[in-house]
Scaffold this active site. Structure first.
Site, mmCIF file in Angstrom:
data_model
loop_
_atom_site.group_PDB
_atom_site.id
_atom_site.type_symbol
_atom_site.label_atom_id
_atom_site.label_comp_id
_atom_site.label_asym_id
_atom_site.label_seq_id
_atom_site.Cartn_x
_atom_site.Cartn_y
_atom_site.Cartn_z
ATOM 1 N N SER A 20 1.558 -3.433 2.571
ATOM 2 C CA SER A 20 1.747 -2.011 2.227
ATOM 3 C C SER A 20 2.754 -1.850 1.093
ATOM 4 O O SER A 20 2.557 -1.056 0.174
ATOM 5 C CB SER A 20 2.264 -1.244 3.450
ATOM 6 O OG SER A 20 1.279 -1.197 4.444
ATOM 7 N N ARG A 24 2.223 -0.568 -2.970
ATOM 8 C CA ARG A 24 2.987 0.570 -3.486
ATOM 9 C C ARG A 24 3.808 0.179 -4.711
ATOM 10 O O ARG A 24 3.989 0.985 -5.640
ATOM 11 C CB ARG A 24 3.893 1.127 -2.382
ATOM 12 C CG ARG A 24 3.102 1.926 -1.335
ATOM 13 C CD ARG A 24 3.833 2.045 -0.036
ATOM 14 N NE ARG A 24 3.207 2.958 0.920
ATOM 15 C CZ ARG A 24 2.118 2.681 1.644
ATOM 16 N NH1 ARG A 24 1.501 1.513 1.507
ATOM 17 N NH2 ARG A 24 1.619 3.575 2.487
ATOM 18 N N ARG A 119 -15.787 3.964 5.038
ATOM 19 C CA ARG A 119 -14.574 4.513 5.674
ATOM 20 C C ARG A 119 -14.341 5.967 5.243
ATOM 21 O O ARG A 119 -14.689 6.356 4.135
ATOM 22 C CB ARG A 119 -13.372 3.606 5.340
ATOM 23 C CG ARG A 119 -13.570 2.235 5.996
ATOM 24 C CD ARG A 119 -12.466 1.286 5.687
ATOM 25 N NE ARG A 119 -11.205 1.676 6.262
ATOM 26 C CZ ARG A 119 -10.049 1.041 6.034
ATOM 27 N NH1 ARG A 119 -10.023 -0.005 5.217
ATOM 28 N NH2 ARG A 119 -8.947 1.438 6.610
ATOM 29 N N GLN A 166 -1.612 6.445 4.735
ATOM 30 C CA GLN A 166 -2.452 6.472 3.533
ATOM 31 C C GLN A 166 -2.684 7.907 3.081
ATOM 32 O O GLN A 166 -2.595 8.219 1.886
ATOM 33 C CB GLN A 166 -3.769 5.744 3.806
ATOM 34 C CG GLN A 166 -3.552 4.261 4.069
ATOM 35 C CD GLN A 166 -4.831 3.501 4.313
ATOM 36 O OE1 GLN A 166 -5.908 4.086 4.444
ATOM 37 N NE2 GLN A 166 -4.731 2.186 4.375
ATOM 38 N N ASP A 318 -2.083 -1.808 13.166
ATOM 39 C CA ASP A 318 -2.768 -3.003 12.633
ATOM 40 C C ASP A 318 -2.597 -4.216 13.539
ATOM 41 O O ASP A 318 -3.255 -5.244 13.333
ATOM 42 C CB ASP A 318 -2.229 -3.337 11.235
ATOM 43 C CG ASP A 318 -2.660 -2.296 10.208
ATOM 44 O OD1 ASP A 318 -3.584 -1.513 10.500
ATOM 45 O OD2 ASP A 318 -2.075 -2.286 9.115
ATOM 46 N N LYS A 345 -10.935 1.467 10.733
ATOM 47 C CA LYS A 345 -10.297 0.382 9.974
ATOM 48 C C LYS A 345 -11.369 -0.474 9.298
ATOM 49 O O LYS A 345 -12.509 -0.066 9.171
ATOM 50 C CB LYS A 345 -9.391 -0.431 10.893
ATOM 51 C CG LYS A 345 -8.256 0.392 11.498
ATOM 52 C CD LYS A 345 -7.334 0.965 10.426
ATOM 53 C CE LYS A 345 -6.252 1.854 10.991
ATOM 54 N NZ LYS A 345 -5.447 2.486 9.959
ATOM 55 N N ARG A 349 -12.630 -1.310 15.095
ATOM 56 C CA ARG A 349 -11.878 -2.354 15.822
ATOM 57 C C ARG A 349 -11.955 -2.179 17.337
ATOM 58 O O ARG A 349 -11.659 -3.140 18.038
ATOM 59 C CB ARG A 349 -10.425 -2.412 15.333
ATOM 60 C CG ARG A 349 -10.338 -3.061 13.975
ATOM 61 C CD ARG A 349 -8.914 -3.340 13.525
ATOM 62 N NE ARG A 349 -8.940 -3.928 12.186
ATOM 63 C CZ ARG A 349 -7.964 -3.843 11.300
ATOM 64 N NH1 ARG A 349 -6.856 -3.201 11.601
ATOM 65 N NH2 ARG A 349 -8.094 -4.422 10.117
HETATM 66 C C1 S3P Z 1 -1.450 1.407 5.550
HETATM 67 C C2 S3P Z 1 -1.498 2.343 6.531
HETATM 68 C C3 S3P Z 1 -2.255 2.186 7.786
HETATM 69 C C4 S3P Z 1 -2.680 0.736 8.011
HETATM 70 C C5 S3P Z 1 -3.177 0.079 6.766
HETATM 71 C C6 S3P Z 1 -2.138 0.110 5.669
HETATM 72 C C7 S3P Z 1 -0.675 1.700 4.331
HETATM 73 O O1 S3P Z 1 -3.397 3.002 7.731
HETATM 74 O O2 S3P Z 1 -3.670 0.674 9.031
HETATM 75 O O3 S3P Z 1 -3.525 -1.272 7.035
HETATM 76 O O4 S3P Z 1 -0.352 0.768 3.586
HETATM 77 O O5 S3P Z 1 -0.368 2.881 4.118
HETATM 78 P P1 S3P Z 1 -3.322 4.556 8.123
HETATM 79 O O6 S3P Z 1 -2.025 5.035 7.629
HETATM 80 O O7 S3P Z 1 -4.455 5.235 7.453
HETATM 81 O O8 S3P Z 1 -3.424 4.575 9.627
#
Ligand code: S3P
Length: 430
Positions: A20, A24, A119, A166, A318, A345, A349
Protein backbone atom coordinates in the site's frame (compact mmCIF):
# COMPACT_ATOMS: atom_id res chain seq x y z
CA UNK A 1 4.34 -25.48 -6.78
CA UNK A 2 4.53 -28.90 -5.01
CA UNK A 3 4.78 -28.74 -1.19
CA UNK A 4 4.79 -31.25 1.69
CA UNK A 5 4.85 -30.97 5.47
CA UNK A 6 7.98 -29.84 7.33
CA UNK A 7 9.18 -29.13 10.86
CA UNK A 8 11.60 -26.69 12.47
CA UNK A 9 11.48 -23.38 10.59
CA UNK A 10 14.26 -21.37 12.23
CA UNK A 11 16.01 -18.10 11.44
CA UNK A 12 15.77 -14.38 10.84
CA UNK A 13 14.11 -12.96 7.74
CA UNK A 14 13.15 -9.61 6.28
CA UNK A 15 9.99 -9.00 4.31
CA UNK A 16 9.65 -6.86 1.17
CA UNK A 17 8.26 -3.33 1.44
CA UNK A 18 4.63 -2.59 2.16
CA UNK A 19 2.47 -2.73 -0.98
CA UNK A 20 0.00 0.00 0.00
CA UNK A 21 2.79 2.42 0.91
CA UNK A 22 4.85 1.59 -2.21
CA UNK A 23 1.89 2.38 -4.51
CA UNK A 24 1.20 5.65 -2.73
CA UNK A 25 4.83 6.78 -2.88
CA UNK A 26 4.90 6.38 -6.67
CA UNK A 27 1.66 8.32 -7.00
CA UNK A 28 2.41 11.11 -4.52
CA UNK A 29 6.04 11.38 -5.67
CA UNK A 30 4.82 11.79 -9.27
CA UNK A 31 2.57 14.76 -8.43
CA UNK A 32 5.08 16.30 -6.01
CA UNK A 33 7.73 18.94 -6.76
CA UNK A 34 11.29 17.61 -6.82
CA UNK A 35 12.64 14.13 -6.27
CA UNK A 36 11.33 11.28 -4.12
CA UNK A 37 13.91 8.60 -3.22
CA UNK A 38 12.35 5.37 -1.99
CA UNK A 39 14.23 2.63 -0.14
CA UNK A 40 12.77 -0.89 0.23
CA UNK A 41 10.17 -0.28 -2.50
CA UNK A 42 8.10 -3.39 -3.24
CA UNK A 43 9.03 -4.64 -6.70
CA UNK A 44 5.86 -6.74 -6.98
CA UNK A 45 3.75 -6.77 -10.14
CA UNK A 46 1.03 -4.56 -8.63
CA UNK A 47 3.44 -1.74 -7.79
CA UNK A 48 5.14 -2.14 -11.17
CA UNK A 49 1.70 -1.55 -12.74
CA UNK A 50 1.57 1.75 -10.86
CA UNK A 51 5.05 2.68 -12.10
CA UNK A 52 4.05 1.85 -15.68
CA UNK A 53 0.92 4.00 -15.48
CA UNK A 54 2.86 7.00 -14.20
CA UNK A 55 5.57 6.54 -16.83
CA UNK A 56 2.79 6.72 -19.45
CA UNK A 57 1.71 9.96 -17.77
CA UNK A 58 5.15 11.42 -18.45
CA UNK A 59 6.90 10.78 -15.13
CA UNK A 60 10.56 9.79 -15.11
CA UNK A 61 10.97 6.91 -12.62
CA UNK A 62 14.36 5.22 -12.19
CA UNK A 63 14.95 1.93 -10.42
CA UNK A 64 18.12 0.18 -9.34
CA UNK A 65 18.86 -2.52 -6.74
CA UNK A 66 18.62 -0.21 -3.75
CA UNK A 67 16.46 2.75 -4.72
CA UNK A 68 13.42 3.85 -6.68
CA UNK A 69 13.71 7.50 -7.72
CA UNK A 70 10.75 9.56 -8.92
CA UNK A 71 11.31 12.87 -10.66
CA UNK A 72 8.08 14.59 -9.65
CA UNK A 73 6.09 16.70 -12.12
CA UNK A 74 4.10 18.72 -9.62
CA UNK A 75 0.32 18.67 -9.22
CA UNK A 76 -0.32 19.92 -12.77
CA UNK A 77 2.64 18.41 -14.63
CA UNK A 78 1.34 15.00 -15.74
CA UNK A 79 0.98 14.69 -19.52
CA UNK A 80 -1.75 12.97 -21.59
CA UNK A 81 -1.10 9.22 -21.99
CA UNK A 82 -0.76 7.98 -25.58
CA UNK A 83 -2.15 4.57 -24.64
CA UNK A 84 -4.76 3.14 -22.31
CA UNK A 85 -3.41 2.96 -18.75
CA UNK A 86 -3.20 -0.63 -17.47
CA UNK A 87 -3.53 -1.24 -13.72
CA UNK A 88 -3.03 -5.00 -14.18
CA UNK A 89 -4.37 -6.91 -11.14
CA UNK A 90 -4.18 -3.89 -8.84
CA UNK A 91 -7.34 -2.40 -7.31
CA UNK A 92 -5.21 0.15 -5.46
CA UNK A 93 -3.69 1.40 -8.73
CA UNK A 94 -7.07 1.62 -10.47
CA UNK A 95 -8.97 3.33 -7.69
CA UNK A 96 -6.33 5.80 -6.45
CA UNK A 97 -5.18 6.67 -9.96
CA UNK A 98 -8.81 7.39 -10.97
CA UNK A 99 -8.93 10.08 -8.28
CA UNK A 100 -5.81 11.72 -9.71
CA UNK A 101 -6.97 11.38 -13.34
CA UNK A 102 -10.35 12.95 -12.50
CA UNK A 103 -8.47 16.17 -11.66
CA UNK A 104 -6.32 16.36 -14.82
CA UNK A 105 -6.67 18.68 -17.74
CA UNK A 106 -6.71 15.80 -20.25
CA UNK A 107 -8.70 12.66 -21.12
CA UNK A 108 -7.59 9.14 -20.21
CA UNK A 109 -8.71 5.52 -20.19
CA UNK A 110 -7.86 3.01 -17.50
CA UNK A 111 -8.21 -0.78 -17.57
CA UNK A 112 -6.84 -3.90 -15.88
CA UNK A 113 -6.66 -7.69 -16.09
CA UNK A 114 -9.68 -10.02 -16.13
CA UNK A 115 -9.88 -10.04 -12.30
CA UNK A 116 -9.71 -6.25 -11.97
CA UNK A 117 -12.27 -5.75 -14.75
CA UNK A 118 -14.80 -7.61 -12.58
CA UNK A 119 -14.18 -5.61 -9.39
CA UNK A 120 -16.67 -2.91 -8.35
CA UNK A 121 -15.82 0.63 -9.44
CA UNK A 122 -19.19 2.26 -8.70
CA UNK A 123 -17.81 2.85 -5.22
CA UNK A 124 -15.43 5.43 -6.73
CA UNK A 125 -17.53 6.48 -9.74
CA UNK A 126 -20.38 7.80 -7.58
CA UNK A 127 -18.36 10.08 -5.27
CA UNK A 128 -16.16 11.28 -8.14
CA UNK A 129 -19.27 12.09 -10.20
CA UNK A 130 -20.68 13.92 -7.18
CA UNK A 131 -17.51 16.03 -7.25
CA UNK A 132 -18.28 16.86 -10.89
CA UNK A 133 -15.89 14.37 -12.50
CA UNK A 134 -16.61 13.04 -15.98
CA UNK A 135 -15.77 9.42 -15.31
CA UNK A 136 -17.70 6.40 -16.56
CA UNK A 137 -17.54 2.67 -16.98
CA UNK A 138 -17.03 2.16 -20.72
CA UNK A 139 -19.06 -1.10 -20.77
CA UNK A 140 -21.68 0.45 -18.42
CA UNK A 141 -21.27 -2.46 -16.00
CA UNK A 142 -19.82 -0.43 -13.11
CA UNK A 143 -16.35 -1.89 -13.74
CA UNK A 144 -13.16 -0.97 -15.60
CA UNK A 145 -12.33 -0.05 -18.32
CA UNK A 146 -13.00 3.52 -17.23
CA UNK A 147 -13.08 6.68 -19.36
CA UNK A 148 -12.18 9.99 -17.75
CA UNK A 149 -12.53 13.36 -19.45
CA UNK A 150 -11.50 16.72 -18.05
CA UNK A 151 -13.83 18.57 -15.74
CA UNK A 152 -13.87 21.03 -12.85
CA UNK A 153 -14.03 19.29 -9.47
CA UNK A 154 -15.94 20.58 -6.46
CA UNK A 155 -15.34 19.74 -2.82
CA UNK A 156 -17.87 17.39 -1.21
CA UNK A 157 -18.46 15.62 2.09
CA UNK A 158 -18.77 11.95 1.25
CA UNK A 159 -19.97 9.30 3.69
CA UNK A 160 -18.66 5.91 2.54
CA UNK A 161 -21.07 2.99 3.00
CA UNK A 162 -18.07 0.65 3.48
CA UNK A 163 -14.69 1.21 5.09
CA UNK A 164 -12.29 1.24 2.17
CA UNK A 165 -8.88 2.90 2.07
CA UNK A 166 -9.00 2.72 -1.71
CA UNK A 167 -12.24 4.70 -1.90
CA UNK A 168 -11.12 7.17 0.80
CA UNK A 169 -7.78 7.72 -0.95
CA UNK A 170 -9.37 8.14 -4.37
CA UNK A 171 -11.65 10.91 -3.09
CA UNK A 172 -8.85 12.66 -1.15
CA UNK A 173 -6.62 12.62 -4.24
CA UNK A 174 -9.41 14.12 -6.36
CA UNK A 175 -9.82 16.61 -3.48
CA UNK A 176 -6.30 17.91 -4.22
CA UNK A 177 -7.76 19.24 -7.50
CA UNK A 178 -11.14 20.50 -6.21
CA UNK A 179 -12.24 24.12 -5.73
CA UNK A 180 -12.93 23.70 -2.00
CA UNK A 181 -12.47 21.29 0.94
CA UNK A 182 -13.30 17.61 0.52
CA UNK A 183 -14.16 15.36 3.47
CA UNK A 184 -14.56 11.59 3.67
CA UNK A 185 -16.27 9.81 6.56
CA UNK A 186 -16.06 6.04 6.82
CA UNK A 187 -17.85 3.68 9.22
CA UNK A 188 -14.58 2.36 10.70
CA UNK A 189 -11.15 3.81 10.04
CA UNK A 190 -9.47 1.93 7.17
CA UNK A 191 -5.69 1.90 6.66
CA UNK A 192 -4.41 5.46 7.00
CA UNK A 193 -1.23 5.44 4.89
CA UNK A 194 -2.68 8.04 2.51
CA UNK A 195 -3.33 10.45 5.38
CA UNK A 196 0.13 9.96 6.94
CA UNK A 197 1.96 10.24 3.63
CA UNK A 198 -0.01 13.10 2.09
CA UNK A 199 0.66 15.13 5.24
CA UNK A 200 4.36 14.34 5.06
CA UNK A 201 4.42 15.43 1.39
CA UNK A 202 2.93 18.78 2.51
CA UNK A 203 -0.83 18.44 1.90
CA UNK A 204 -3.26 20.30 4.16
CA UNK A 205 -5.06 17.37 5.76
CA UNK A 206 -7.07 17.12 8.95
CA UNK A 207 -8.00 13.78 10.52
CA UNK A 208 -10.74 13.91 13.14
CA UNK A 209 -10.75 10.18 13.66
CA UNK A 210 -9.68 7.97 16.43
CA UNK A 211 -9.40 4.29 15.69
CA UNK A 212 -12.46 3.34 17.75
CA UNK A 213 -14.56 6.46 17.32
CA UNK A 214 -17.75 6.31 15.22
CA UNK A 215 -16.78 9.46 13.32
CA UNK A 216 -13.80 8.74 11.13
CA UNK A 217 -13.45 11.80 8.97
CA UNK A 218 -10.56 13.16 6.91
CA UNK A 219 -10.65 16.59 5.31
CA UNK A 220 -8.31 17.82 2.60
CA UNK A 221 -8.02 21.50 1.72
CA UNK A 222 -6.60 22.02 -1.78
CA UNK A 223 -3.94 24.62 -2.52
CA UNK A 224 -0.76 23.25 -0.98
CA UNK A 225 1.96 21.91 -3.25
CA UNK A 226 3.42 18.47 -2.47
CA UNK A 227 7.18 18.11 -2.05
CA UNK A 228 9.32 15.01 -2.74
CA UNK A 229 11.24 13.31 0.07
CA UNK A 230 13.60 10.46 0.93
CA UNK A 231 11.71 7.63 2.58
CA UNK A 232 12.07 3.99 3.65
CA UNK A 233 9.13 1.62 3.24
CA UNK A 234 8.54 -0.73 6.20
CA UNK A 235 8.13 -4.47 5.62
CA UNK A 236 4.57 -5.43 4.66
CA UNK A 237 2.63 -6.95 7.58
CA UNK A 238 0.32 -8.59 5.04
CA UNK A 239 3.35 -10.51 3.69
CA UNK A 240 4.81 -11.10 7.15
CA UNK A 241 1.46 -12.71 8.08
CA UNK A 242 2.34 -15.91 6.15
CA UNK A 243 5.55 -16.31 8.15
CA UNK A 244 3.79 -15.44 11.41
CA UNK A 245 1.35 -18.27 10.66
CA UNK A 246 4.16 -20.63 9.58
CA UNK A 247 6.07 -19.91 12.81
CA UNK A 248 2.95 -20.62 14.91
CA UNK A 249 1.79 -23.73 13.04
CA UNK A 250 4.93 -25.61 11.94
CA UNK A 251 6.23 -27.72 14.86
CA UNK A 252 9.51 -26.70 16.52
CA UNK A 253 9.76 -23.29 14.82
CA UNK A 254 11.18 -19.94 15.90
CA UNK A 255 11.22 -17.10 13.38
CA UNK A 256 12.34 -13.49 13.80
CA UNK A 257 10.77 -11.22 11.17
CA UNK A 258 12.63 -7.90 11.00
CA UNK A 259 11.34 -4.38 10.22
CA UNK A 260 7.62 -5.04 9.87
CA UNK A 261 5.11 -2.17 9.71
CA UNK A 262 2.68 -2.48 12.64
CA UNK A 263 0.49 0.59 11.99
CA UNK A 264 -2.62 0.04 14.16
CA UNK A 265 -4.88 0.28 11.09
CA UNK A 266 -3.11 -2.80 9.69
CA UNK A 267 -2.10 -4.95 12.65
CA UNK A 268 -5.35 -6.76 13.55
CA UNK A 269 -3.60 -10.04 12.70
CA UNK A 270 -1.37 -9.60 15.77
CA UNK A 271 -4.40 -9.26 18.05
CA UNK A 272 -6.06 -12.29 16.48
CA UNK A 273 -2.90 -14.40 16.91
CA UNK A 274 -2.78 -13.31 20.53
CA UNK A 275 -6.49 -14.17 21.01
CA UNK A 276 -5.80 -17.61 19.49
CA UNK A 277 -2.98 -18.27 21.97
CA UNK A 278 -0.05 -17.54 19.63
CA UNK A 279 3.40 -16.90 21.11
CA UNK A 280 4.37 -13.60 19.47
CA UNK A 281 6.69 -10.94 20.86
CA UNK A 282 7.19 -7.47 19.39
CA UNK A 283 10.80 -6.37 19.73
CA UNK A 284 12.43 -3.01 19.13
CA UNK A 285 9.22 -1.06 18.52
CA UNK A 286 9.97 2.27 16.85
CA UNK A 287 8.70 4.82 14.33
CA UNK A 288 10.37 4.97 10.91
CA UNK A 289 9.35 7.35 8.11
CA UNK A 290 6.19 8.14 10.10
CA UNK A 291 5.06 4.50 10.43
CA UNK A 292 5.16 2.21 13.49
CA UNK A 293 7.68 -0.62 12.95
CA UNK A 294 8.82 -3.64 15.01
CA UNK A 295 10.66 -6.95 14.74
CA UNK A 296 8.27 -9.85 15.33
CA UNK A 297 9.42 -13.03 17.11
CA UNK A 298 7.14 -16.03 16.55
CA UNK A 299 7.33 -19.47 18.19
CA UNK A 300 5.30 -22.63 17.61
CA UNK A 301 2.05 -22.53 19.61
CA UNK A 302 -1.15 -24.53 20.15
CA UNK A 303 -3.89 -22.32 18.78
CA UNK A 304 -7.55 -22.20 19.72
CA UNK A 305 -10.55 -20.72 17.91
CA UNK A 306 -11.82 -17.14 18.26
CA UNK A 307 -14.43 -14.74 16.93
CA UNK A 308 -13.33 -12.04 14.49
CA UNK A 309 -15.91 -9.35 13.70
CA UNK A 310 -16.73 -5.64 13.76
CA UNK A 311 -14.16 -2.88 13.88
CA UNK A 312 -11.13 -5.13 13.65
CA UNK A 313 -12.11 -6.38 10.18
CA UNK A 314 -10.64 -3.49 8.11
CA UNK A 315 -7.35 -3.86 10.04
CA UNK A 316 -6.89 -7.46 8.85
CA UNK A 317 -8.98 -7.70 5.69
CA UNK A 318 -6.07 -8.96 3.54
CA UNK A 319 -4.97 -11.45 6.23
CA UNK A 320 -8.27 -13.37 6.38
CA UNK A 321 -7.04 -16.12 4.00
CA UNK A 322 -4.11 -16.96 6.29
CA UNK A 323 -6.22 -16.46 9.45
CA UNK A 324 -8.67 -19.02 8.03
CA UNK A 325 -5.78 -21.48 7.58
CA UNK A 326 -4.72 -20.92 11.20
CA UNK A 327 -8.33 -21.44 12.31
CA UNK A 328 -8.49 -24.76 10.46
CA UNK A 329 -5.44 -25.88 12.45
CA UNK A 330 -6.70 -24.54 15.81
CA UNK A 331 -8.74 -26.39 18.43
CA UNK A 332 -12.39 -25.33 18.46
CA UNK A 333 -14.44 -22.98 16.33
CA UNK A 334 -13.50 -19.68 14.71
CA UNK A 335 -16.25 -17.36 13.47
CA UNK A 336 -15.44 -14.63 10.93
CA UNK A 337 -18.23 -12.04 10.49
CA UNK A 338 -18.69 -8.55 8.98
CA UNK A 339 -16.24 -9.37 6.19
CA UNK A 340 -18.50 -9.21 3.12
CA UNK A 341 -15.78 -7.09 1.46
CA UNK A 342 -13.91 -10.38 0.94
CA UNK A 343 -16.20 -10.96 -2.05
CA UNK A 344 -14.69 -7.96 -3.85
CA UNK A 345 -10.98 -8.79 -3.61
CA UNK A 346 -8.70 -10.36 -6.25
CA UNK A 347 -11.02 -13.38 -6.05
CA UNK A 348 -14.29 -13.84 -4.14
CA UNK A 349 -12.28 -14.79 -1.05
CA UNK A 350 -15.22 -16.26 0.87
CA UNK A 351 -15.56 -18.82 -1.94
CA UNK A 352 -11.85 -19.29 -2.66
CA UNK A 353 -10.94 -19.80 1.02
CA UNK A 354 -13.87 -22.14 1.73
CA UNK A 355 -13.45 -24.24 -1.46
CA UNK A 356 -9.72 -24.76 -0.89
CA UNK A 357 -10.12 -25.49 2.84
CA UNK A 358 -12.81 -28.07 1.99
CA UNK A 359 -10.41 -29.64 -0.53
CA UNK A 360 -7.89 -30.05 2.32
CA UNK A 361 -10.50 -31.78 4.50
CA UNK A 362 -11.29 -28.87 6.85
CA UNK A 363 -14.66 -28.32 8.48
CA UNK A 364 -15.75 -24.93 7.11
CA UNK A 365 -19.10 -23.35 6.26
CA UNK A 366 -19.47 -20.11 4.28
CA UNK A 367 -21.80 -17.37 5.55
CA UNK A 368 -22.95 -14.22 3.70
CA UNK A 369 -20.30 -12.11 5.46
CA UNK A 370 -17.60 -14.59 6.41
CA UNK A 371 -17.27 -18.20 7.43
CA UNK A 372 -17.30 -20.62 10.37
CA UNK A 373 -14.32 -22.93 10.73
CA UNK A 374 -14.03 -25.77 13.21
CA UNK A 375 -10.43 -26.87 13.60
CA UNK A 376 -8.78 -29.85 15.13
CA UNK A 377 -9.07 -32.08 12.05
CA UNK A 378 -5.71 -32.71 10.38
CA UNK A 379 -5.46 -31.08 6.95
CA UNK A 380 -4.65 -33.32 3.98
CA UNK A 381 -2.68 -32.41 0.89
CA UNK A 382 -4.79 -31.29 -2.08
CA UNK A 383 -4.71 -29.45 -5.39
CA UNK A 384 -5.21 -25.77 -4.61
CA UNK A 385 -6.93 -23.43 -7.08
CA UNK A 386 -5.88 -19.88 -6.13
CA UNK A 387 -7.87 -18.43 -9.08
CA UNK A 388 -4.86 -16.17 -9.73
CA UNK A 389 -5.29 -14.64 -6.25
CA UNK A 390 -1.82 -14.16 -4.72
CA UNK A 391 -3.05 -14.22 -1.11
CA UNK A 392 -4.88 -17.52 -1.62
CA UNK A 393 -1.76 -19.08 -3.18
CA UNK A 394 0.43 -17.99 -0.23
CA UNK A 395 -2.07 -18.84 2.53
CA UNK A 396 -2.53 -22.37 1.17
CA UNK A 397 1.24 -22.79 0.75
CA UNK A 398 1.40 -22.45 4.54
CA UNK A 399 -1.48 -24.92 4.96
CA UNK A 400 0.54 -27.36 2.84
CA UNK A 401 3.42 -27.22 5.35
CA UNK A 402 1.20 -28.79 8.04
CA UNK A 403 -0.92 -31.08 5.85
CA UNK A 404 -0.54 -34.84 5.41
CA UNK A 405 0.71 -35.68 1.91
CA UNK A 406 1.45 -33.54 -1.13
CA UNK A 407 -0.16 -30.22 -1.98
CA UNK A 408 -0.04 -28.75 -5.46
CA UNK A 409 -0.58 -24.97 -5.65
CA UNK A 410 -1.74 -24.26 -9.21
CA UNK A 411 -0.57 -21.06 -10.93
CA UNK A 412 1.61 -20.23 -7.93
CA UNK A 413 3.37 -17.56 -10.03
CA UNK A 414 0.58 -15.21 -8.97
CA UNK A 415 2.59 -14.62 -5.76
CA UNK A 416 4.58 -12.13 -7.88
CA UNK A 417 1.69 -9.69 -7.45
CA UNK A 418 2.76 -8.84 -3.88
CA UNK A 419 5.64 -11.08 -2.74
CA UNK A 420 7.93 -12.26 -5.57
CA UNK A 421 10.48 -13.73 -3.12
CA UNK A 422 7.90 -15.65 -1.02
CA UNK A 423 9.24 -19.16 -1.71
CA UNK A 424 12.90 -17.99 -1.54
CA UNK A 425 12.26 -16.58 1.94
CA UNK A 426 11.24 -20.08 3.07
CA UNK A 427 14.58 -21.45 1.92
CA UNK A 428 16.22 -19.13 4.46
CA UNK A 429 14.35 -20.87 7.30
CA UNK A 430 15.08 -24.51 6.38
C1 S3P B 1 -5.60 -1.28 0.06
C2 S3P B 1 -6.77 -1.27 0.74
C3 S3P B 1 -7.57 -2.48 1.01
C4 S3P B 1 -6.78 -3.76 0.75
C5 S3P B 1 -5.95 -3.68 -0.49
C6 S3P B 1 -4.99 -2.52 -0.45
C7 S3P B 1 -4.90 0.00 -0.16
O1 S3P B 1 -8.70 -2.46 0.18
O2 S3P B 1 -7.65 -4.88 0.70
O3 S3P B 1 -5.21 -4.89 -0.65
O4 S3P B 1 -3.71 0.00 -0.47
O5 S3P B 1 -5.56 1.04 0.00
P1 S3P B 1 -10.02 -1.65 0.59
O6 S3P B 1 -9.55 -0.43 1.26
O7 S3P B 1 -10.77 -1.36 -0.65
O8 S3P B 1 -10.77 -2.58 1.52
Amino acid sequence: MELTSITGLKGTITIPGDKSISHRLIMFGSIAEGTTNIHNFLNGEDCLSTINCFRKLGVDIEQDQSETIIHGKGLHGLTPPEEILDAGNSGTTARLLSGILAGQNFDSKLTGDCSLRKRPMKRILHPLQEMGANISSILRNGCAPLYITKSDLHGIHYTCPVSSAQVKSCILLAGLYADSKTSVTEPVLSRNHTELLLKSFGADLLCTHELHSPKNTVTITPGNKLYGQEITVPGDISSAAYFIAAGLLVPDSEILIKNVGINSTRSGILKVCDDMGGDITLINQRTESGEAVADILVRTSSLHGTTISGEIIPTLIDEIPIIAVMAACAEGTTVIRDAEELKHKESNRIDSIVDNLLAMGANVTPTPDGMIITGGHPLKGATIHPLLDHRIAMAFSIAALVADGHTNILDSDCIHISFPTFYDTFEELL
